[in-house]
Design a protein around this motif. Structure first.
Motif, PDB file in Angstrom:
ATOM      1  N   MET A 174       0.821  -1.205   0.000  1.00 46.76           N
ATOM      2  CA  MET A 174       0.000   0.000   0.000  1.00 46.76           C
ATOM      3  C   MET A 174       0.857   1.257   0.000  1.00 46.76           C
ATOM      4  O   MET A 174       0.566   2.224  -0.720  1.00 46.76           O
ATOM      5  CB  MET A 174      -0.949  -0.007   1.203  1.00 46.76           C
ATOM      6  N   VAL A 175       1.928   1.260   0.787  1.00 48.04           N
ATOM      7  CA  VAL A 175       2.829   2.412   0.802  1.00 48.04           C
ATOM      8  C   VAL A 175       3.464   2.605  -0.575  1.00 48.04           C
ATOM      9  O   VAL A 175       3.580   3.729  -1.072  1.00 48.04           O
ATOM     10  CB  VAL A 175       3.911   2.243   1.883  1.00 48.04           C
ATOM     11  N   THR A 176       3.853   1.504  -1.207  1.00 46.93           N
ATOM     12  CA  THR A 176       4.441   1.572  -2.542  1.00 46.93           C
ATOM     13  C   THR A 176       3.478   2.224  -3.533  1.00 46.93           C
ATOM     14  O   THR A 176       3.859   3.106  -4.308  1.00 46.93           O
ATOM     15  CB  THR A 176       4.820   0.164  -3.036  1.00 46.93           C
ATOM     16  N   GLY A 177       2.213   1.806  -3.518  1.00 48.59           N
ATOM     17  CA  GLY A 177       1.236   2.386  -4.425  1.00 48.59           C
ATOM     18  C   GLY A 177       1.002   3.859  -4.157  1.00 48.59           C
ATOM     19  O   GLY A 177       0.932   4.669  -5.094  1.00 48.59           O
ATOM     20  N   ILE A 178       0.881   4.234  -2.885  1.00 48.13           N
ATOM     21  CA  ILE A 178       0.636   5.629  -2.532  1.00 48.13           C
ATOM     22  C   ILE A 178       1.800   6.513  -2.966  1.00 48.13           C
ATOM     23  O   ILE A 178       1.613   7.603  -3.513  1.00 48.13           O
ATOM     24  CB  ILE A 178       0.400   5.770  -1.013  1.00 48.13           C
ATOM     25  N   VAL A 179       3.016   6.040  -2.760  1.00 49.36           N
ATOM     26  CA  VAL A 179       4.194   6.859  -3.012  1.00 49.36           C
ATOM     27  C   VAL A 179       4.573   6.906  -4.494  1.00 49.36           C
ATOM     28  O   VAL A 179       4.881   7.973  -5.037  1.00 49.36           O
ATOM     29  CB  VAL A 179       5.379   6.352  -2.181  1.00 49.36           C
ATOM     30  N   LEU A 180       4.534   5.763  -5.169  1.00 50.86           N
ATOM     31  CA  LEU A 180       5.039   5.691  -6.540  1.00 50.86           C
ATOM     32  C   LEU A 180       3.993   5.932  -7.610  1.00 50.86           C
ATOM     33  O   LEU A 180       4.349   6.172  -8.764  1.00 50.86           O
ATOM     34  CB  LEU A 180       5.698   4.327  -6.786  1.00 50.86           C
TER      35      LEU A 180
ATOM     36  N   LEU B 132       7.839  12.268  -5.779  1.00 49.90           N
ATOM     37  CA  LEU B 132       7.904  10.816  -5.847  1.00 49.90           C
ATOM     38  C   LEU B 132       6.602  10.221  -6.394  1.00 49.90           C
ATOM     39  O   LEU B 132       6.610   9.188  -7.054  1.00 49.90           O
ATOM     40  CB  LEU B 132       8.162  10.222  -4.456  1.00 49.90           C
ATOM     41  N   GLN B 133       5.476  10.864  -6.115  1.00 48.75           N
ATOM     42  CA  GLN B 133       4.183  10.310  -6.516  1.00 48.75           C
ATOM     43  C   GLN B 133       3.958  10.380  -8.012  1.00 48.75           C
ATOM     44  O   GLN B 133       3.032   9.794  -8.541  1.00 48.75           O
ATOM     45  CB  GLN B 133       3.054  11.042  -5.786  1.00 48.75           C
ATOM     46  N   GLY B 134       4.807  11.073  -8.717  1.00 49.11           N
ATOM     47  CA  GLY B 134       4.673  11.174 -10.165  1.00 49.11           C
ATOM     48  C   GLY B 134       4.985  12.582 -10.604  1.00 49.11           C
ATOM     49  O   GLY B 134       4.266  13.520 -10.278  1.00 49.11           O
TER      50      GLY B 134
ATOM     51  N   ALA C  96      -0.839   6.685   6.822  1.00 47.67           N
ATOM     52  CA  ALA C  96      -0.024   7.666   7.545  1.00 47.67           C
ATOM     53  C   ALA C  96       1.378   7.762   6.950  1.00 47.67           C
ATOM     54  O   ALA C  96       1.892   8.863   6.709  1.00 47.67           O
ATOM     55  CB  ALA C  96       0.055   7.287   9.023  1.00 47.67           C
ATOM     56  N   ILE C  97       2.003   6.610   6.694  1.00 46.99           N
ATOM     57  CA  ILE C  97       3.362   6.606   6.146  1.00 46.99           C
ATOM     58  C   ILE C  97       3.379   7.183   4.734  1.00 46.99           C
ATOM     59  O   ILE C  97       4.206   8.038   4.399  1.00 46.99           O
ATOM     60  CB  ILE C  97       3.945   5.185   6.159  1.00 46.99           C
ATOM     61  N   GLY C  98       2.452   6.709   3.897  1.00 44.62           N
ATOM     62  CA  GLY C  98       2.407   7.180   2.519  1.00 44.62           C
ATOM     63  C   GLY C  98       2.175   8.675   2.428  1.00 44.62           C
ATOM     64  O   GLY C  98       2.831   9.386   1.645  1.00 44.62           O
ATOM     65  N   LEU C  99       1.240   9.181   3.221  1.00 42.03           N
ATOM     66  CA  LEU C  99       0.940  10.613   3.206  1.00 42.03           C
ATOM     67  C   LEU C  99       2.146  11.420   3.666  1.00 42.03           C
ATOM     68  O   LEU C  99       2.479  12.461   3.072  1.00 42.03           O
ATOM     69  CB  LEU C  99      -0.265  10.895   4.103  1.00 42.03           C
ATOM     70  N   SER C 100       2.829  10.954   4.700  1.00 39.45           N
ATOM     71  CA  SER C 100       4.003  11.659   5.208  1.00 39.45           C
ATOM     72  C   SER C 100       5.118  11.708   4.159  1.00 39.45           C
ATOM     73  O   SER C 100       5.758  12.749   3.963  1.00 39.45           O
ATOM     74  CB  SER C 100       4.519  10.982   6.483  1.00 39.45           C
ATOM     75  N   VAL C 101       5.345  10.579   3.474  1.00 41.84           N
ATOM     76  CA  VAL C 101       6.402  10.527   2.464  1.00 41.84           C
ATOM     77  C   VAL C 101       6.074  11.443   1.292  1.00 41.84           C
ATOM     78  O   VAL C 101       6.934  12.191   0.802  1.00 41.84           O
ATOM     79  CB  VAL C 101       6.619   9.076   1.982  1.00 41.84           C
ATOM     80  N   VAL C 102       4.829  11.413   0.822  1.00 43.22           N
ATOM     81  CA  VAL C 102       4.449  12.240  -0.325  1.00 43.22           C
ATOM     82  C   VAL C 102       4.491  13.723   0.038  1.00 43.22           C
ATOM     83  O   VAL C 102       4.871  14.561  -0.786  1.00 43.22           O
ATOM     84  CB  VAL C 102       3.052  11.838  -0.844  1.00 43.22           C
ATOM     85  N   LYS C 103       4.112  14.065   1.262  1.00 44.15           N
ATOM     86  CA  LYS C 103       4.209  15.465   1.687  1.00 44.15           C
ATOM     87  C   LYS C 103       5.665  15.921   1.718  1.00 44.15           C
ATOM     88  O   LYS C 103       5.984  17.055   1.357  1.00 44.15           O
ATOM     89  CB  LYS C 103       3.580  15.638   3.068  1.00 44.15           C
ATOM     90  N   ALA C 104       6.550  15.049   2.173  1.00 38.06           N
ATOM     91  CA  ALA C 104       7.961  15.394   2.252  1.00 38.06           C
ATOM     92  C   ALA C 104       8.633  15.403   0.878  1.00 38.06           C
ATOM     93  O   ALA C 104       9.496  16.243   0.602  1.00 38.06           O
ATOM     94  CB  ALA C 104       8.687  14.432   3.185  1.00 38.06           C
ATOM     95  N   PHE C 105       8.219  14.470   0.015  1.00 36.15           N
ATOM     96  CA  PHE C 105       8.815  14.344  -1.322  1.00 36.15           C
ATOM     97  C   PHE C 105       7.694  14.227  -2.363  1.00 36.15           C
ATOM     98  O   PHE C 105       7.447  13.148  -2.908  1.00 36.15           O
ATOM     99  CB  PHE C 105       9.726  13.118  -1.395  1.00 36.15           C
ATOM    100  N   PRO C 106       6.991  15.316  -2.654  1.00 39.68           N
ATOM    101  CA  PRO C 106       5.805  15.246  -3.510  1.00 39.68           C
ATOM    102  C   PRO C 106       6.088  14.742  -4.921  1.00 39.68           C
ATOM    103  O   PRO C 106       5.215  14.164  -5.558  1.00 39.68           O
ATOM    104  CB  PRO C 106       5.291  16.696  -3.530  1.00 39.68           C
TER     105      PRO C 106
END
Length: 211
Positions: free
Chosen positions: A64-70, A203-205, A191-201
């Motif tokens: 799930m984290v992989t999908g949210i982030v990548l 990464l999500q595309g 929570a993890i995915g949202l935090s990572v995308v906020k820090a490194f937007p």
């Protein structure tokens, strides 16, 4: 005589090919890194449960984290790479298993579902980040849960029916034990995915609709 200009539309296949062509070294590195993250989550101490012994792991959290982030395409590629390497014989599935024989075991349906689930949550996460201002965490949690209920669990149940020779009620009963843990893992993934995308937007595309 009046001419009408029509905008050509890309087919889904062309969209996938375009996404692959647009990947650079960073994208390929992210695919490899997240495939390794999923592999690590699989080989952490697993807890076999139920009569068929399908183990509880942290894999669905990592997926799930992989999908949210990548996003959908790179997440699908990361999980496709993970599954392919495992089927080729590297012992990166739960309980240090590997090889084509895993497709004949009770966990087969769950493993087949992994790339599909990663792509599905990637699509849903992209929509959430584009269209929802507040309550992103709640929306991501719901998206993870819906993905689990519509993809991971049904395919897992089918796998147990086919390979463990369980009837439908028995397979559903064997699968239900994973639901409480999935809720907790989906909360953590959101929570993890949202935090990572906020820090490194980025990464999500980096380009909308391409990855």
């Amino acid at each position: 005589m009046q001419q009408t200009n029509q905008i050509p539309r890309s087919s889904p296949t062309e969209t996938v090919k375009s996404a692959r062509r647009s990947w650079n070294a960073t994208d390929l590195s992210l695919i490899a890194v997240f495939a390794a993250v999923v592999a690590t989550s699989a080989i952490l101490p697993a807890i076999p449960v139920g009569q068929v012994g399908v183990p509880i792991t942290l894999q669905t959290l990592a997926i799930m984290v992989t999908g949210i982030v990548l996003g959908p395409w790179r997440a699908g590629a990361a999980l496709g790479l993970y599954v392919a390497v495992g089927l080729a014989g590297l012992p990166i599935f739960s309980q240090f298993r590997g090889g084509i024989g895993i497709l004949f075991g009770p966990s087969a349906g769950y493993i087949i579902a992994f790339p599909l689930a990663a792509m599905a949550i990637g699509f849903l996460a992209r929509l959430i980040f584009r269209r929802i201002g507040r309550l992103k965490f709640l929306a991501l949690f719901v998206a993870c849960t819906v993905t689990s209920l519509l993809i991971t669990h049904p395919l897992g149940i089918v796998g147990m029916m086919v390979n463990a020779k369980l009837d439908l009620p028995a397979a559903v009963a064997a699968d239900v034990v994973f639901l409480p843990g999935d809720i907790l893992k989906n909360l953590a993934a959101a929570a993890i995915g949202l935090s990572v995308v906020k820090a490194f937007p980025r990464l999500q595309g980096r380009a909308a609709g391409t990855r």
